[in-house]
Design a protein around this motif. Structure first.
Motif, PDB file in Angstrom:
ATOM      1  N   HIS A  21       0.802  -1.216   0.000  1.00 46.70           N
ATOM      2  CA  HIS A  21       0.000   0.000   0.000  1.00 46.70           C
ATOM      3  C   HIS A  21       0.837   1.268   0.000  1.00 46.70           C
ATOM      4  O   HIS A  21       0.414   2.283  -0.544  1.00 46.70           O
ATOM      5  N   HIS A  22       2.004   1.214   0.632  1.00 48.15           N
ATOM      6  CA  HIS A  22       2.881   2.380   0.550  1.00 48.15           C
ATOM      7  C   HIS A  22       4.334   1.967   0.691  1.00 48.15           C
ATOM      8  O   HIS A  22       4.647   0.897   1.198  1.00 48.15           O
ATOM      9  N   ILE A  23       5.192   2.843   0.193  1.00 57.84           N
ATOM     10  CA  ILE A  23       6.636   2.678   0.305  1.00 57.84           C
ATOM     11  C   ILE A  23       7.219   4.028   0.680  1.00 57.84           C
ATOM     12  O   ILE A  23       6.543   5.063   0.569  1.00 57.84           O
ATOM     13  N   SER A  24       8.462   4.016   1.118  1.00 60.96           N
ATOM     14  CA  SER A  24       9.169   5.267   1.363  1.00 60.96           C
ATOM     15  C   SER A  24      10.417   5.280   0.496  1.00 60.96           C
ATOM     16  O   SER A  24      11.015   4.227   0.247  1.00 60.96           O
ATOM     17  N   ILE A  25      10.774   6.464   0.030  1.00 61.00           N
ATOM     18  CA  ILE A  25      11.960   6.612  -0.806  1.00 61.00           C
ATOM     19  C   ILE A  25      12.739   7.849  -0.355  1.00 61.00           C
ATOM     20  O   ILE A  25      12.154   8.790   0.175  1.00 61.00           O
ATOM     21  N   PRO A  26      14.062   7.862  -0.599  1.00 59.43           N
ATOM     22  CA  PRO A  26      14.852   9.042  -0.269  1.00 59.43           C
ATOM     23  C   PRO A  26      14.923   9.996  -1.461  1.00 59.43           C
ATOM     24  O   PRO A  26      14.801   9.579  -2.610  1.00 59.43           O
ATOM     25  N   ALA A  27      15.138  11.266  -1.156  1.00 61.46           N
ATOM     26  CA  ALA A  27      15.296  12.264  -2.220  1.00 61.46           C
ATOM     27  C   ALA A  27      16.160  13.420  -1.736  1.00 61.46           C
ATOM     28  O   ALA A  27      16.121  13.776  -0.555  1.00 61.46           O
ATOM     29  N   GLN A  28      16.907  13.981  -2.656  1.00 63.46           N
ATOM     30  CA  GLN A  28      17.676  15.195  -2.358  1.00 63.46           C
ATOM     31  C   GLN A  28      16.730  16.354  -2.075  1.00 63.46           C
ATOM     32  O   GLN A  28      16.965  17.156  -1.195  1.00 63.46           O
ATOM     33  N   ASN A  29      15.673  16.438  -2.868  1.00 58.96           N
ATOM     34  CA  ASN A  29      14.686  17.512  -2.734  1.00 58.96           C
ATOM     35  C   ASN A  29      13.305  16.874  -2.577  1.00 58.96           C
ATOM     36  O   ASN A  29      12.557  16.735  -3.549  1.00 58.96           O
ATOM     37  N   PRO A  30      12.948  16.465  -1.365  1.00 54.67           N
ATOM     38  CA  PRO A  30      11.696  15.732  -1.150  1.00 54.67           C
ATOM     39  C   PRO A  30      10.446  16.467  -1.626  1.00 54.67           C
ATOM     40  O   PRO A  30       9.541  15.838  -2.186  1.00 54.67           O
ATOM     41  N   HIS A  31      10.368  17.751  -1.440  1.00 53.99           N
ATOM     42  CA  HIS A  31       9.180  18.496  -1.856  1.00 53.99           C
ATOM     43  C   HIS A  31       9.016  18.445  -3.373  1.00 53.99           C
ATOM     44  O   HIS A  31       7.924  18.166  -3.884  1.00 53.99           O
ATOM     45  N   HIS A  32      10.094  18.685  -4.090  1.00 51.97           N
ATOM     46  CA  HIS A  32      10.014  18.664  -5.552  1.00 51.97           C
ATOM     47  C   HIS A  32       9.677  17.257  -6.064  1.00 51.97           C
ATOM     48  O   HIS A  32       8.831  17.098  -6.945  1.00 51.97           O
ATOM     49  N   VAL A  33      10.329  16.236  -5.499  1.00 50.20           N
ATOM     50  CA  VAL A  33      10.046  14.859  -5.912  1.00 50.20           C
ATOM     51  C   VAL A  33       8.582  14.528  -5.631  1.00 50.20           C
ATOM     52  O   VAL A  33       7.909  13.903  -6.456  1.00 50.20           O
ATOM     53  N   ALA A  34       8.064  14.963  -4.490  1.00 54.20           N
ATOM     54  CA  ALA A  34       6.653  14.723  -4.169  1.00 54.20           C
ATOM     55  C   ALA A  34       5.745  15.357  -5.220  1.00 54.20           C
ATOM     56  O   ALA A  34       4.765  14.736  -5.659  1.00 54.20           O
ATOM     57  N   LEU A  35       6.059  16.566  -5.633  1.00 52.84           N
ATOM     58  CA  LEU A  35       5.243  17.236  -6.663  1.00 52.84           C
ATOM     59  C   LEU A  35       5.266  16.463  -7.976  1.00 52.84           C
ATOM     60  O   LEU A  35       4.233  16.296  -8.629  1.00 52.84           O
ATOM     61  N   VAL A  36       6.445  16.003  -8.385  1.00 56.36           N
ATOM     62  CA  VAL A  36       6.567  15.260  -9.646  1.00 56.36           C
ATOM     63  C   VAL A  36       5.803  13.941  -9.562  1.00 56.36           C
ATOM     64  O   VAL A  36       5.055  13.583 -10.482  1.00 56.36           O
ATOM     65  N   LEU A  37       5.960  13.202  -8.460  1.00 63.09           N
ATOM     66  CA  LEU A  37       5.251  11.924  -8.325  1.00 63.09           C
ATOM     67  C   LEU A  37       3.744  12.133  -8.242  1.00 63.09           C
ATOM     68  O   LEU A  37       2.971  11.342  -8.798  1.00 63.09           O
ATOM     69  N   ALA A  38       3.310  13.205  -7.593  1.00 59.25           N
ATOM     70  CA  ALA A  38       1.871  13.499  -7.548  1.00 59.25           C
ATOM     71  C   ALA A  38       1.343  13.753  -8.956  1.00 59.25           C
ATOM     72  O   ALA A  38       0.212  13.362  -9.277  1.00 59.25           O
ATOM     73  N   GLU A  39       2.146  14.364  -9.791  1.00 62.70           N
ATOM     74  CA  GLU A  39       1.746  14.576 -11.184  1.00 62.70           C
ATOM     75  C   GLU A  39       1.581  13.237 -11.906  1.00 62.70           C
ATOM     76  O   GLU A  39       0.613  13.030 -12.646  1.00 62.70           O
ATOM     77  N   LEU A  40       2.498  12.301 -11.671  1.00 63.67           N
ATOM     78  CA  LEU A  40       2.407  10.984 -12.298  1.00 63.67           C
ATOM     79  C   LEU A  40       1.195  10.206 -11.799  1.00 63.67           C
ATOM     80  O   LEU A  40       0.562   9.469 -12.550  1.00 63.67           O
ATOM     81  N   PHE A  41       0.880  10.332 -10.512  1.00 63.93           N
ATOM     82  CA  PHE A  41      -0.256   9.637  -9.910  1.00 63.93           C
ATOM     83  C   PHE A  41      -1.565  10.382 -10.103  1.00 63.93           C
ATOM     84  O   PHE A  41      -2.623   9.861  -9.778  1.00 63.93           O
ATOM     85  N   GLN A  42      -1.481  11.614 -10.568  1.00 65.23           N
ATOM     86  CA  GLN A  42      -2.635  12.507 -10.607  1.00 65.23           C
ATOM     87  C   GLN A  42      -3.239  12.580  -9.204  1.00 65.23           C
ATOM     88  O   GLN A  42      -4.445  12.488  -9.013  1.00 65.23           O
ATOM     89  N   GLY A  43      -2.334  12.744  -8.224  1.00 63.60           N
ATOM     90  CA  GLY A  43      -2.728  12.760  -6.825  1.00 63.60           C
ATOM     91  C   GLY A  43      -2.376  14.071  -6.152  1.00 63.60           C
ATOM     92  O   GLY A  43      -2.246  15.106  -6.805  1.00 63.60           O
ATOM     93  N   LYS A  44      -2.185  14.012  -4.860  1.00 67.09           N
ATOM     94  CA  LYS A  44      -1.912  15.188  -4.029  1.00 67.09           C
ATOM     95  C   LYS A  44      -0.730  14.895  -3.114  1.00 67.09           C
ATOM     96  O   LYS A  44      -0.362  13.744  -2.895  1.00 67.09           O
ATOM     97  N   ILE A  45      -0.145  15.968  -2.543  1.00 69.51           N
ATOM     98  CA  ILE A  45       0.905  15.793  -1.554  1.00 69.51           C
ATOM     99  C   ILE A  45       0.501  16.461  -0.249  1.00 69.51           C
ATOM    100  O   ILE A  45      -0.367  17.338  -0.229  1.00 69.51           O
ATOM    101  N   MET A  46       1.149  16.024   0.822  1.00 70.82           N
ATOM    102  CA  MET A  46       1.002  16.675   2.123  1.00 70.82           C
ATOM    103  C   MET A  46       2.287  16.436   2.898  1.00 70.82           C
ATOM    104  O   MET A  46       3.028  15.491   2.599  1.00 70.82           O
ATOM    105  N   PRO A  47       2.580  17.270   3.892  1.00 71.95           N
ATOM    106  CA  PRO A  47       3.758  17.024   4.725  1.00 71.95           C
ATOM    107  C   PRO A  47       3.616  15.699   5.471  1.00 71.95           C
ATOM    108  O   PRO A  47       2.510  15.232   5.730  1.00 71.95           O
ATOM    109  N   PHE A  48       4.750  15.118   5.820  1.00 67.48           N
ATOM    110  CA  PHE A  48       4.794  13.884   6.618  1.00 67.48           C
ATOM    111  C   PHE A  48       5.281  14.276   8.009  1.00 67.48           C
ATOM    112  O   PHE A  48       6.485  14.385   8.253  1.00 67.48           O
ATOM    113  N   PRO A  49       4.350  14.545   8.934  1.00 70.29           N
ATOM    114  CA  PRO A  49       4.698  15.152  10.227  1.00 70.29           C
ATOM    115  C   PRO A  49       5.769  14.451  11.062  1.00 70.29           C
ATOM    116  O   PRO A  49       6.516  15.140  11.748  1.00 70.29           O
TER     117      PRO A  49
END
Length: 164
Positions: free
Chosen positions: A3-31
């Motif tokens: 159901h979910h995985i975690s991945i590392p990124a140099q720029n997590p916010h930007h990577v989240a935006l790009v992946l949300a575009e691929l999923f046609q989804g949304k992002i939110m902070p991970f508290p």
């Protein structure tokens, strides 16, 4: 079902935006982790990807304590960890997004079993993306009857042992 995985990124916010575009989804902070984000696919399976800052590591708790995060000051850029993920966008969309980001992308045939697209997040982490035209082939190849045939075939193939 994963159901979910975690991945590392140099720029997590930007990577989240790009992946949300691929999923046609949304992002939110991970508290639980500063500068981390969650990509929500908003599908019927609860699919999401957590994107952590490069060097983040999860450590087991002690006794009844839950897992916690720490930061490795010298992380290695590459990993054997990867995931095959169905996305609702086309191969052309995936390739255009990767080109825009300057990330490696390659359409692949996995030994005649199915096709997918290697999508290299920040050129260090591979996600095997399955647009709708490729997802069906993957599902057919991984169906129980297909796997039974594959396992029977593989029983006669000698095992290769690699050393590094």
């Amino acid at each position: 079902m994963i159901h979910h995985i975690s991945i590392p990124a140099q720029n997590p916010h930007h990577v989240a935006l790009v992946l949300a575009e691929l999923f046609q989804g949304k992002i939110m902070p991970f508290p639980p982790l500063e500068d981390a984000y969650v990509v929500l696919a908003k599908d019927d399976y609860g699919t999401l990807i957590e994107i952590y800052p490069m060097g983040s590591e999860i450590m087991p708790g002690h006794g009844i304590d839950e897992a916690s995060f720490c930061r490795n000051a010298h992380p290695y850029r590459f990993s054997a960890v990867h995931a095959a993920i169905s996305v609702p966008v086309s191969q052309a969309d995936i390739e255009a997004i990767a080109q825009r980001e300057g990330w490696r992308v390659l359409a692949c045939d996995r030994d005649g079993l199915f096709h997918l697209i290697e999508f290299w997040v920040e050129n260090h982490l591979m996600l095997e993306l399955l647009p709708p035209t490729m997802a069906e082939g993957y599902l057919q190849a991984m169906a129980p009857a297909s796997l039974d045939r594959l396992l029977a075939q593989m029983a006669t193939v000698p095992v290769r042992v690699s050393s590094f």
